[in-house]
Design a protein around this motif. Structure first.
Motif, PDB file in Angstrom:
ATOM      1  N   ASN A  64       0.839  -1.192   0.000  1.00 60.83           N
ATOM      2  CA  ASN A  64       0.000   0.000   0.000  1.00 60.83           C
ATOM      3  C   ASN A  64       0.876   1.246   0.000  1.00 60.83           C
ATOM      4  N   ILE A  65       1.124   1.774  -1.167  1.00 65.92           N
ATOM      5  CA  ILE A  65       1.992   2.931  -1.341  1.00 65.92           C
ATOM      6  C   ILE A  65       1.467   4.170  -0.621  1.00 65.92           C
ATOM      7  N   TRP A  66       0.154   4.236  -0.386  1.00 65.50           N
ATOM      8  CA  TRP A  66      -0.419   5.403   0.303  1.00 65.50           C
ATOM      9  C   TRP A  66       0.201   5.596   1.685  1.00 65.50           C
ATOM     10  N   LYS A  67       0.625   4.502   2.314  1.00 62.24           N
ATOM     11  CA  LYS A  67       1.178   4.602   3.666  1.00 62.24           C
ATOM     12  C   LYS A  67       2.475   5.400   3.701  1.00 62.24           C
ATOM     13  N   ARG A  80     -12.977  11.219   7.132  1.00 56.45           N
ATOM     14  CA  ARG A  80     -11.576  10.906   7.418  1.00 56.45           C
ATOM     15  C   ARG A  80     -10.941  10.243   6.200  1.00 56.45           C
ATOM     16  N   VAL A  81      -9.691  10.595   5.944  1.00 59.36           N
ATOM     17  CA  VAL A  81      -8.944  10.020   4.822  1.00 59.36           C
ATOM     18  C   VAL A  81      -7.671   9.389   5.386  1.00 59.36           C
ATOM     19  N   ALA A  82      -7.449   8.111   5.084  1.00 58.55           N
ATOM     20  CA  ALA A  82      -6.260   7.413   5.574  1.00 58.55           C
ATOM     21  C   ALA A  82      -5.985   6.209   4.696  1.00 58.55           C
ATOM     22  N   ALA A  83      -4.728   5.764   4.679  1.00 57.91           N
ATOM     23  CA  ALA A  83      -4.374   4.552   3.950  1.00 57.91           C
ATOM     24  C   ALA A  83      -5.150   3.375   4.529  1.00 57.91           C
ATOM     25  N   CYS A  84      -5.692   2.536   3.656  1.00 57.93           N
ATOM     26  CA  CYS A  84      -6.420   1.354   4.108  1.00 57.93           C
ATOM     27  C   CYS A  84      -5.453   0.349   4.716  1.00 57.93           C
ATOM     28  N   LEU A  90      -4.769   1.119  -1.613  1.00 58.68           N
ATOM     29  CA  LEU A  90      -6.049   1.813  -1.497  1.00 58.68           C
ATOM     30  C   LEU A  90      -6.019   2.857  -0.398  1.00 58.68           C
ATOM     31  N   LEU A  91      -6.677   3.969  -0.676  1.00 55.76           N
ATOM     32  CA  LEU A  91      -6.906   5.040   0.284  1.00 55.76           C
ATOM     33  C   LEU A  91      -8.367   4.951   0.720  1.00 55.76           C
ATOM     34  N   THR A 102     -13.145   4.182  -1.722  1.00 53.71           N
ATOM     35  CA  THR A 102     -11.700   4.026  -1.757  1.00 53.71           C
ATOM     36  C   THR A 102     -11.138   4.670  -3.020  1.00 53.71           C
ATOM     37  N   VAL A 103      -9.867   5.035  -2.931  1.00 54.76           N
ATOM     38  CA  VAL A 103      -9.125   5.606  -4.057  1.00 54.76           C
ATOM     39  C   VAL A 103      -7.934   4.688  -4.298  1.00 54.76           C
ATOM     40  N   GLU A 104      -7.721   4.287  -5.532  1.00 53.31           N
ATOM     41  CA  GLU A 104      -6.683   3.311  -5.854  1.00 53.31           C
ATOM     42  C   GLU A 104      -5.505   3.971  -6.557  1.00 53.31           C
ATOM     43  N   MET A 105      -4.304   3.475  -6.260  1.00 53.27           N
ATOM     44  CA  MET A 105      -3.111   3.961  -6.949  1.00 53.27           C
ATOM     45  C   MET A 105      -2.356   2.789  -7.576  1.00 53.27           C
ATOM     46  N   GLY A 106      -1.998   2.938  -8.843  1.00 54.28           N
ATOM     47  CA  GLY A 106      -1.151   1.970  -9.519  1.00 54.28           C
ATOM     48  C   GLY A 106       0.185   2.606  -9.851  1.00 54.28           C
ATOM     49  N   VAL A 107       1.260   1.851  -9.694  1.00 58.56           N
ATOM     50  CA  VAL A 107       2.610   2.316 -10.027  1.00 58.56           C
ATOM     51  C   VAL A 107       3.134   1.406 -11.133  1.00 58.56           C
ATOM     52  N   TYR A 108       3.431   1.989 -12.303  1.00 61.27           N
ATOM     53  CA  TYR A 108       3.775   1.202 -13.482  1.00 61.27           C
ATOM     54  C   TYR A 108       5.177   1.571 -13.975  1.00 61.27           C
ATOM     55  N   PRO A 109       6.177   0.720 -13.730  1.00 65.57           N
ATOM     56  CA  PRO A 109       7.550   1.009 -14.163  1.00 65.57           C
ATOM     57  C   PRO A 109       7.622   1.267 -15.664  1.00 65.57           C
ATOM     58  N   LEU A 110       8.459   2.229 -16.038  1.00 68.28           N
ATOM     59  CA  LEU A 110       8.552   2.642 -17.437  1.00 68.28           C
ATOM     60  C   LEU A 110       8.968   1.486 -18.341  1.00 68.28           C
ATOM     61  N   GLU A 111       9.845   0.590 -17.853  1.00 71.11           N
ATOM     62  CA  GLU A 111      10.316  -0.495 -18.715  1.00 71.11           C
ATOM     63  C   GLU A 111       9.192  -1.445 -19.123  1.00 71.11           C
ATOM     64  N   ASN A 112       8.070  -1.410 -18.370  1.00 65.26           N
ATOM     65  CA  ASN A 112       6.928  -2.251 -18.711  1.00 65.26           C
ATOM     66  C   ASN A 112       5.852  -1.501 -19.491  1.00 65.26           C
TER      67      ASN A 112
END
Length: 255
Positions: A64-67, A80-84, A90-91, A102-112
């Motif tokens: 969970n990158i939000w943390k 209230r807003v906090a990391a799940c 998810l936030l 909830t709010v979702e975050m995806g992290v996608y490396p450039l090489e992919n």
């Protein structure tokens, strides 16, 4: 001895009959440190499964990158807003100890991301070059690449919706807007699915940014078909929508 035997027998039966998924996802919400009662435990802890409404052709990184990147939060009064809890990225947005969405975050490396590599090159930035993406010199080119990403994303979504809904739902996309994404410059985008007879079938909001190594994609929605990154009620989604930009602006990015 008889009472001890009954206790041991009951503990064994409970461990056998309790589903693994319940233990993995429900225990964080039953702990004394977190008394939030989610409207749907599966919604806040559905793992890494990406709904087709989010972007990218690879799964986001685990954890969970939000943390680690969430800064000072903004929310309507009483919310209230906090990391799940858990590893899903998810936030959680809650009120009165109940998760509203909830709010979702995806992290996608450039090489992919070969498509985005081509977009960077088309915008005048060879992806293999050592570029300071924080430099004002490259902000215009990077904005052009992100707009190309949004346009391609819209095209894929519209094609997907047409295949699912035919002409029953009209796809309506917003023009992307350049916004702060932590210390990065990102794009805010969104789209709606409008019923032919009137009314919203779905409404989505997204943010995308690039730090030179990976694409960061934030999504949330009112969409009955989505499993994560969603609000159950349209009113709650629309109430929180203006506050999300403030939360995105305050992120600790780049790392």
């Amino acid at each position: 001895m008889l009472r001890l035997y009954h206790i041991l027998l009951g503990a064994i039966l409970l461990s056998v009959l309790t589903p693994v998924g319940f233990v993995k996802y429900a225990l964080p919400y039953l702990s004394s440190n977190n008394k939030l009662q989610p409207s749907s435990v599966a919604q806040a802890n559905a793992g890494q499964k990406q709904a087709q409404t989010t972007s990218g052709n690879s799964q986001p990184n685990e954890g969970n990158i939000w943390k680690s990147i969430l800064g000072k939060t903004a929310a309507p009064y009483g919310w209230r807003v906090a990391a799940c809890d858990g590893n899903a990225p998810l936030l959680c947005v809650s009120s009165n100890r109940k998760i509203l969405g909830t709010v979702e975050m995806g992290v996608y490396p450039l090489e992919n991301q070969p498509n985005f590599q081509q977009m960077l090159a088309k915008a005048g930035i060879p992806p293999s070059s050592k570029v300071d993406y924080q430099s004002p010199k490259y902000q215009t080119q990077l904005a052009s690449a992100l707009k190309l990403w949004v346009s391609d994303h819209y095209s894929s979504l519209e094609k997907d919706r047409r295949g699912v809904y035919g002409d029953r739902i009209v796809f309506s996309a917003q023009s992307p807007q350049q916004v702060p994404f932590g210390k990065l410059q990102g794009m805010r985008y969104g789209f709606s699915g409008i019923k032919r007879g009137g009314g919203l079938h779905e409404q989505h909001l997204g943010y995308v940014a690039f730090d030179g190594k990976a694409l960061y994609v934030i999504t949330t929605a009112f969409d009955p078909a989505s499993e994560t990154g969603k609000f159950e009620k349209l009113g709650n989604f629309q109430t929180f929508e203006p506050y999300l930009s403030t939360n995105v602006k305050g992120l600790s990015l780049p790392k």
